[in-house]
Design a protein around this motif. Structure first.
Motif, PDB file in Angstrom:
ATOM      1  N   MET A   1       0.811  -1.221   0.000  1.00  0.00           N
ATOM      2  CA  MET A   1       0.000   0.000   0.000  1.00  0.00           C
ATOM      3  C   MET A   1       0.840   1.264   0.000  1.00  0.00           C
ATOM      4  N   SER A   2       2.159   1.116   0.109  1.00  0.00           N
ATOM      5  CA  SER A   2       3.058   2.267   0.108  1.00  0.00           C
ATOM      6  C   SER A   2       3.555   2.546  -1.310  1.00  0.00           C
ATOM      7  N   PRO A   3       3.278   3.740  -1.872  1.00  0.00           N
ATOM      8  CA  PRO A   3       3.783   4.061  -3.213  1.00  0.00           C
ATOM      9  C   PRO A   3       5.301   3.969  -3.309  1.00  0.00           C
ATOM     10  N   GLY A   4       5.995   4.351  -2.218  1.00  0.00           N
ATOM     11  CA  GLY A   4       7.452   4.274  -2.230  1.00  0.00           C
ATOM     12  C   GLY A   4       7.945   2.844  -2.347  1.00  0.00           C
ATOM     13  N   MET A   5       7.315   1.930  -1.630  1.00  0.00           N
ATOM     14  CA  MET A   5       7.707   0.535  -1.713  1.00  0.00           C
ATOM     15  C   MET A   5       7.330  -0.058  -3.067  1.00  0.00           C
ATOM     16  N   ASP A   6       6.221   0.379  -3.632  1.00  0.00           N
ATOM     17  CA  ASP A   6       5.818  -0.106  -4.960  1.00  0.00           C
ATOM     18  C   ASP A   6       6.842   0.291  -6.021  1.00  0.00           C
ATOM     19  N   ALA A   7       7.418   1.493  -5.835  1.00  0.00           N
ATOM     20  CA  ALA A   7       8.443   1.943  -6.786  1.00  0.00           C
ATOM     21  C   ALA A   7       9.720   1.110  -6.638  1.00  0.00           C
ATOM     22  N   ALA A   8      10.053   0.761  -5.391  1.00  0.00           N
ATOM     23  CA  ALA A   8      11.267  -0.029  -5.150  1.00  0.00           C
ATOM     24  C   ALA A   8      11.053  -1.495  -5.467  1.00  0.00           C
ATOM     25  N   TRP A   9       9.872  -2.010  -5.109  1.00  0.00           N
ATOM     26  CA  TRP A   9       9.540  -3.425  -5.323  1.00  0.00           C
ATOM     27  C   TRP A   9       8.235  -3.537  -6.121  1.00  0.00           C
ATOM     28  N   PRO A  10       8.251  -3.256  -7.413  1.00  0.00           N
ATOM     29  CA  PRO A  10       7.008  -3.288  -8.205  1.00  0.00           C
ATOM     30  C   PRO A  10       6.355  -4.662  -8.263  1.00  0.00           C
ATOM     31  N   TRP A  11       7.101  -5.716  -7.939  1.00  0.00           N
ATOM     32  CA  TRP A  11       6.541  -7.066  -7.971  1.00  0.00           C
ATOM     33  C   TRP A  11       5.486  -7.274  -6.890  1.00  0.00           C
ATOM     34  N   LEU A  12       5.473  -6.386  -5.866  1.00  0.00           N
ATOM     35  CA  LEU A  12       4.452  -6.501  -4.833  1.00  0.00           C
ATOM     36  C   LEU A  12       3.047  -6.303  -5.409  1.00  0.00           C
ATOM     37  N   LEU A  13       2.918  -5.337  -6.332  1.00  0.00           N
ATOM     38  CA  LEU A  13       1.615  -5.083  -6.958  1.00  0.00           C
ATOM     39  C   LEU A  13       1.162  -6.287  -7.772  1.00  0.00           C
ATOM     40  N   ASP A  14       2.102  -6.919  -8.468  1.00  0.00           N
ATOM     41  CA  ASP A  14       1.751  -8.112  -9.244  1.00  0.00           C
ATOM     42  C   ASP A  14       1.397  -9.279  -8.331  1.00  0.00           C
ATOM     43  N   LEU A  15       2.118  -9.378  -7.212  1.00  0.00           N
ATOM     44  CA  LEU A  15       1.893 -10.483  -6.285  1.00  0.00           C
ATOM     45  C   LEU A  15       0.489 -10.451  -5.690  1.00  0.00           C
ATOM     46  N   PHE A  16       0.014  -9.244  -5.360  1.00  0.00           N
ATOM     47  CA  PHE A  16      -1.282  -9.135  -4.687  1.00  0.00           C
ATOM     48  C   PHE A  16      -2.395  -8.601  -5.585  1.00  0.00           C
ATOM     49  N   GLY A  17      -2.124  -8.426  -6.865  1.00  0.00           N
ATOM     50  CA  GLY A  17      -3.173  -8.025  -7.786  1.00  0.00           C
ATOM     51  C   GLY A  17      -3.617  -6.587  -7.663  1.00  0.00           C
ATOM     52  N   GLY A  18      -2.726  -5.715  -7.224  1.00  0.00           N
ATOM     53  CA  GLY A  18      -3.056  -4.298  -7.133  1.00  0.00           C
ATOM     54  C   GLY A  18      -3.119  -3.800  -5.707  1.00  0.00           C
ATOM     55  N   ARG A  19      -2.994  -2.472  -5.572  1.00  0.00           N
ATOM     56  CA  ARG A  19      -2.969  -1.860  -4.250  1.00  0.00           C
ATOM     57  C   ARG A  19      -4.300  -2.028  -3.514  1.00  0.00           C
ATOM     58  N   GLN A  20      -5.407  -1.921  -4.246  1.00  0.00           N
ATOM     59  CA  GLN A  20      -6.704  -2.054  -3.581  1.00  0.00           C
ATOM     60  C   GLN A  20      -6.951  -3.483  -3.101  1.00  0.00           C
TER      61      GLN A  20
END
Length: 293
Positions: free
Chosen positions: A215-234
């Motif tokens: 849910m952290s934009p900063g972490m998403d920028a550093a680790w973009p695979w998190l968004l793919d892992l969980f199917g999006g921030r929401q």
């Protein structure tokens, strides 16, 4: 032996034989247990404060504007009977006036998701809620790291947390024992305990930490695979909320089991490390007869 001698021996037996006092919980387990309890208290109540800023959950990359992808929503609306609080779950709307969506503060209606008495701060203060939430989030992560290292080194993780085939073989009997309130106080956890702790330490803790980072934009920028892992921030936010609900359920069951199994013995175990085992359990080798005191 004569019948009289047998009767005399039976009469001399204590009415309620005590098992040995064994050392069960290490200092690392005890300290991190209480740190987690404090951290989770503040994380839960500040999390509800943060969630109140937008009391709805979605599945997907974003919340819907021209489409509806919400699965949970708490709010208020005007009706013929006046303003009412409501909770909508998967399209089904429920009147939750007085608890969720609309509650009272000093005799006046307050239109908020969760009432102030279950949030930190009790008034709407998103900034303070976020600061306190993030502080205790890192406390939780630090305590988990200490526990994981200590448990790996001592063998506690493999011995008492990781599930093994025999745990599933013994599970039916353990379920029956719990249903009839028959608790075996031994050196190791019962199958139901191991399943619960495995779920918390191996599944829920990593899940709630990773979804929080997602849910952290900063972490998403550093680790973009998190968004793919969980199917999006929401979706990550929804999973984060769901994990919190499971933690609350675990806490309720945990407290109930402590009360039923003997609160003094359980609390002594998590304060001193010593635990009164069931009769027949071998005492600690180093303690000998003293452990029976």
């Amino acid at each position: 032996m004569t019948d009289q001698a047998i009767d005399r021996v039976e009469a001399e037996k204590p009415a309620h034989a005590k098992g040995p006092l064994i050392f069960r919980q290490s200092i690392f387990t005890r300290v991190t247990h209480w740190v987690w309890a404090i951290a989770m208290f503040f994380l839960l109540l500040t999390g509800l404060q943060i969630w109140n800023a937008h009391p709805a959950l979605y599945i997907g990359q974003q919340s819907g504007f021209e489409f509806d992808n919400s699965i949970l929503e708490i709010g208020a609306e005007n009706t013929d009977a006046g303003p009412r609080g409501f909770t909508t779950v998967f399209g089904q709307k429920f009147d939750t006036t007085g608890v969720l969506g609309m509650s009272e503060v000093n005799g006046r209606p307050s239109f908020i998701g969760f009432p102030g008495w279950v949030t930190i701060p009790s008034t709407r203060d998103l900034a303070t809620g976020r600061v306190v939430h993030f502080f205790f989030a890192w406390v939780l992560v630090g305590a988990l790291a200490v526990w994981a290292i200590a448990s790996l080194a001592s063998g506690h993780l493999w011995r008492d947390i990781i599930l093994k085939p025999r745990d599933f073989r013994e599970l039916p009997k353990d379920i029956v024992d719990h249903l009839v309130l028959k608790f075996n106080h031994g050196r190791s956890y019962s199958p139901l305990q191991k399943i619960a702790y495995f779920g918390v330490f191996i599944i829920l803790f990593p899940l709630i930490i990773l979804t929080g980072l997602t849910m952290s934009p900063g972490m998403d920028a550093a680790w973009p695979w998190l968004l793919d892992l969980f199917g999006g921030r929401q979706t990550a936010r929804t999973i984060h909320f769901g994990a919190m609900v499971l933690f609350v359920l675990f806490f309720v069951v945990h407290i109930l089991m402590v009360i039923l199994a003997g609160p003094f013995n359980e609390l002594r175990s998590m304060i001193t490390g010593y635990y009164r085992a069931s009769p027949g359990t071998e005492p600690d080798a180093a303690k000998g007869e003293k452990s029976n005191g």
